[in-house]
Design a protein around this motif. Sequence first.
Motif, short mmCIF file in Angstrom:
data_model
loop_
_atom_site.label_atom_id
_atom_site.label_comp_id
_atom_site.label_asym_id
_atom_site.label_seq_id
_atom_site.Cartn_x
_atom_site.Cartn_y
_atom_site.Cartn_z
N GLY A 102 0.79 -1.22 0.00
CA GLY A 102 0.00 0.00 0.00
C GLY A 102 0.82 1.27 0.00
O GLY A 102 0.26 2.37 -0.07
N ALA A 103 2.16 1.14 0.08
CA ALA A 103 3.01 2.33 0.04
C ALA A 103 2.92 2.98 -1.34
O ALA A 103 2.52 2.37 -2.32
N THR A 104 3.30 4.27 -1.40
CA THR A 104 3.24 5.03 -2.64
C THR A 104 4.65 5.42 -3.09
O THR A 104 5.45 5.91 -2.28
N VAL A 105 4.93 5.22 -4.36
CA VAL A 105 6.22 5.53 -4.94
C VAL A 105 6.01 6.44 -6.14
O VAL A 105 5.08 6.23 -6.93
N MET A 106 6.86 7.46 -6.28
CA MET A 106 6.79 8.36 -7.43
C MET A 106 7.87 7.97 -8.45
O MET A 106 9.01 7.70 -8.08
N PHE A 112 9.35 -1.49 -14.85
CA PHE A 112 9.52 -1.26 -13.42
C PHE A 112 8.17 -1.11 -12.72
O PHE A 112 7.95 -1.65 -11.63
N LEU A 113 7.26 -0.42 -13.38
CA LEU A 113 5.93 -0.22 -12.78
C LEU A 113 5.23 -1.55 -12.56
O LEU A 113 4.57 -1.76 -11.54
N GLY A 114 5.38 -2.47 -13.51
CA GLY A 114 4.75 -3.78 -13.35
C GLY A 114 5.24 -4.50 -12.12
O GLY A 114 4.45 -5.13 -11.39
N GLY A 115 6.55 -4.43 -11.85
CA GLY A 115 7.10 -5.07 -10.66
C GLY A 115 6.58 -4.45 -9.38
O GLY A 115 6.30 -5.16 -8.40
N LEU A 116 6.45 -3.12 -9.37
CA LEU A 116 5.92 -2.45 -8.17
C LEU A 116 4.47 -2.85 -7.91
O LEU A 116 4.09 -3.15 -6.76
N LEU A 117 3.66 -2.86 -8.95
CA LEU A 117 2.25 -3.19 -8.78
C LEU A 117 2.07 -4.60 -8.27
O LEU A 117 1.22 -4.86 -7.41
N ALA A 139 3.85 -6.19 -6.31
CA ALA A 139 4.20 -6.26 -4.89
C ALA A 139 3.27 -5.40 -4.03
O ALA A 139 3.54 -5.23 -2.83
N GLY A 140 2.21 -4.87 -4.62
CA GLY A 140 1.23 -4.11 -3.83
C GLY A 140 1.62 -2.68 -3.58
O GLY A 140 1.15 -2.06 -2.62
N ILE A 141 2.45 -2.09 -4.45
CA ILE A 141 2.89 -0.71 -4.29
C ILE A 141 2.10 0.18 -5.24
O ILE A 141 1.94 -0.13 -6.42
N ASN A 142 1.57 1.29 -4.72
CA ASN A 142 0.89 2.27 -5.55
C ASN A 142 1.90 3.21 -6.19
O ASN A 142 2.94 3.53 -5.59
N VAL A 143 1.60 3.67 -7.39
CA VAL A 143 2.56 4.46 -8.16
C VAL A 143 1.93 5.77 -8.61
O VAL A 143 0.81 5.78 -9.12
N ILE A 144 2.66 6.86 -8.42
CA ILE A 144 2.33 8.13 -9.06
C ILE A 144 3.32 8.29 -10.21
O ILE A 144 4.52 8.46 -9.98
N ILE A 194 -3.20 -5.69 -5.46
CA ILE A 194 -2.28 -5.21 -6.49
C ILE A 194 -2.33 -3.68 -6.53
O ILE A 194 -3.40 -3.07 -6.40
N GLY A 195 -1.18 -3.07 -6.69
CA GLY A 195 -1.09 -1.62 -6.63
C GLY A 195 -1.82 -0.92 -7.76
O GLY A 195 -2.19 -1.53 -8.77
N GLU A 196 -2.00 0.38 -7.59
CA GLU A 196 -2.68 1.19 -8.60
C GLU A 196 -1.72 2.25 -9.13
O GLU A 196 -0.80 2.68 -8.43
N ILE A 197 -1.97 2.67 -10.37
CA ILE A 197 -1.17 3.74 -10.99
C ILE A 197 -2.03 4.99 -11.09
O ILE A 197 -3.15 4.95 -11.62
N ARG A 198 -1.50 6.08 -10.57
CA ARG A 198 -2.14 7.38 -10.82
C ARG A 198 -1.22 8.15 -11.77
O ARG A 198 -0.12 8.54 -11.42
N GLU A 199 -1.70 8.29 -12.99
CA GLU A 199 -0.91 8.98 -14.00
C GLU A 199 -1.08 10.49 -13.84
O GLU A 199 -2.18 11.02 -13.92
#
Length: 840
Positions: free
Chosen positions: A423-427, A443-448, A450-455, A528-533
């Motif tokens: 649930g952590a957020t990474v930019m 890289f984004l696919g690997g983060l998601l 593992a349950g990491i949210n991405v900006i 699974i993490g989410e991407i905020r574009e």
Amino acid sequence: MSKRKIKAVMMAGGFGTRIQPLTNSVPKPMLPVVNLPMMEHTLRRLVEIGIDEVVILLYFKPDVIKKHFGDGSNWGVTIHYVLPDDDYGTAGAVGFAREYLDTTFMIVSGDLVTDFDFASIFDYHREKESKLTITLTSVENPLQFGVVIVNEEGKIEKFLEKPSWGEVFSDTINTGIYIIEPEILDYIPIGENFDFAKDLFPLLMREGIDLMGYNADGYWRDVGNPDSYREVHEDILNERLKFPIPGKKIDYPDGTLYLTGESTIDPSVEILGNVVLGANVRIGKGSKLNNCAIGDDVTLGKECKIRNSVLWHDIEIGKRFVLDNGVICNDNVIGDNVTAKAGLILAEGCKVGKLVRVEQDVTVWPHKEIEPAAIVSHNVVWGSRYKNSILENGSVIGKSNAELSCEMVTKLAEAYAAELPVGATVMVGRDHDRSSRMLKRAFLGGLLAAGINVIDLKAVPPAVVRHAISGDPKASGGAYFRRNLIEPTASEINLYNEEGLRIGTGASKSIEKSFFNEKFRRVDASKIGEIRESLHALECREYQEDVIAHLDRTVLHSKPVRIAVDMMHGITGDVLPVILNDLGIDAITLNAHSTDKILPPVDQIQRGSEEDLRRIVTSLELDVGFLIFSSGQRIELIDDRGAAYDKILGLSVVLELLDREGARLGRKMRVFLPTWAPDLIDYPHLEIQRGAYHDFRAERLREYDLLATVDGNFAFTEFQLHRDAMFAALKILELLIRHDVKLSEIGHNLRRFHYRHVRIDCPQALKGKMMRKFLKAAQGKRSSTLDGVKIWENSTDWILMIPDQYSEHLNLYIQAADETRGRELYETYRNLIKTWMEKK
């Protein structure tokens, strides 16, 4: 051939991407073919037909070619080198050489092997009174070439570049060898991407200019990939073309040996077919060589069997080595009893342990180590360089789409994510390079997973990403993807912590442990993490507003100044011009548009930008010029008289300005510099601390007013704790205005001294010994072991030795009162290091 003077243009600027890893440190035209650079063979053939003036078009690793050929006098020719500042296509690049092309000239690629009769091509060109003649030949598979149809008079009627099988109308192809009259150059635009086949030839045909085609008999091969490189050697050694093999010819019962230097060959060695040996080669007892080329300084143990293979230079091989149809590049060490099946490509700088078995068609990339008794059945891309560590100071650097593949980057993301809670957020951000975009998405696919949210901030300067991370309490870290400054075909991934700083040693080791053990966290589908574009407008605007808030606008407007800023095609061009406009600064901006083209190495771009900026500043009487490197971190200064300030002078100028600011404020300004930074100049209002330049924490960095290196990187901590060339340029301008001083005045009064950084090869196993020897040499002298070993010879001159943490090198930093003393200090310790390494 006609006696009229003719010239030649050799195309030698390609990146050699398809033939990697052979071109890791050598441009493709310089790959050895029977022990001589490929393009040297072509140059010799040009000389044979009377050409005495040659233009060489450069682009990728130009210094390697220039160093080998020099002015051309060794071959009886005059060589002109032309280095375009961008990729302008085949014809566009030739257009850059028009000042030398005042007569008929031949164009030939530096990366082909042929036995065509060049004189006959010229004779045909004269006979037909042609303006442009294309040399043609027939091949079995024309798909990779331009297919051509000519009529009975030799006039080209149809031309199709790289067709599909459904479009193939002939097996006659364009070889890329042209004879051209100088007036054709008028049809090539200046400074535009313009190709011979796609642009120039169709244009000439539309203009009614006949293109003539000469069907050449003989051998022609475009050496475009490792297979064709091996095949061209097979053809030469099997005498399938007229090709002069260099060296003294010695006949053996079953073959012929060509010696190009003094070598030691045991009488029991068998020579089969044609074998070429360079200088200082040692071949052990009972070995068998069959159709192979071996370069200089190669040692082969007893009972080795080498067949249909190419060995470059500086190679050490143990006993009973078996190699078939392989290529061994420079600086390799191979142990005893190693067997390599057909197709091995062993790139430079590798170590192969004894009893290793290499299966068919394996490629081992540079600087890898294969453990003893290993069975290698797949390509080795990540090896010794990444055997114990991937991250170097929080960064991963590697060849795009090879060492840094999508698969590898996804694993890296999963390892990085393992350090963060679900649930952590990474930019995440990137530059405009295509490889950066590709790797970021992997890289984004690997983060998601593992349950990491991405900006996803997309294409923004790294300073904006780091500013956004440090300003958002919900951000747990970040990553930035960019093209490597030094190596244009490499990419770089920087990983950040929650403060926007590069991750430290502890985090790096944890990430590497997860990476190598492949212990990744795979979350349930619901987590699974989410991407905020983000369209990054908000983050850029917040950054711009924060920059302006940390500058004194009153000071900036107190005096009319005019500046020039060259952004060197980097990512800062999207942000810095807006800040300059908002601040009302009269600025000329250059190269503010980013590009996804593969640009030349940064030093090549730097030279051109530096010269342009110097002329602009002086001719327009501007106050100062700034070079902002494409990374957005490094800066170079040009003063009002057009003088460029190198890294050391640039650091001295900034320290002098900060010293004046300390005097104004009535306090000592605190500065942190690395241990290798110069210390010859005294600043009364600065408190300078030197130390190891890594593993910083935010609370410690806030104790200082300035963090700097000797690489043109500055962090003014009143704004941010990381290096930022945009803010640094504006802060330097503010200080110049506040203290009413010209940059040239400061530069003129600075004390000059000698400073240099040198890397010396040193095996990993000897680094401890070198530290011990340096400590012993320091006895009785002023010294420091804060970071490496630093030895003062007197009050001004010192040498600092730091073993490289990641590669097999020693870093030597030298300061001296003048160049003579600096050179003497370097030679003294260089000779000592050499003696220490040789002594058992």
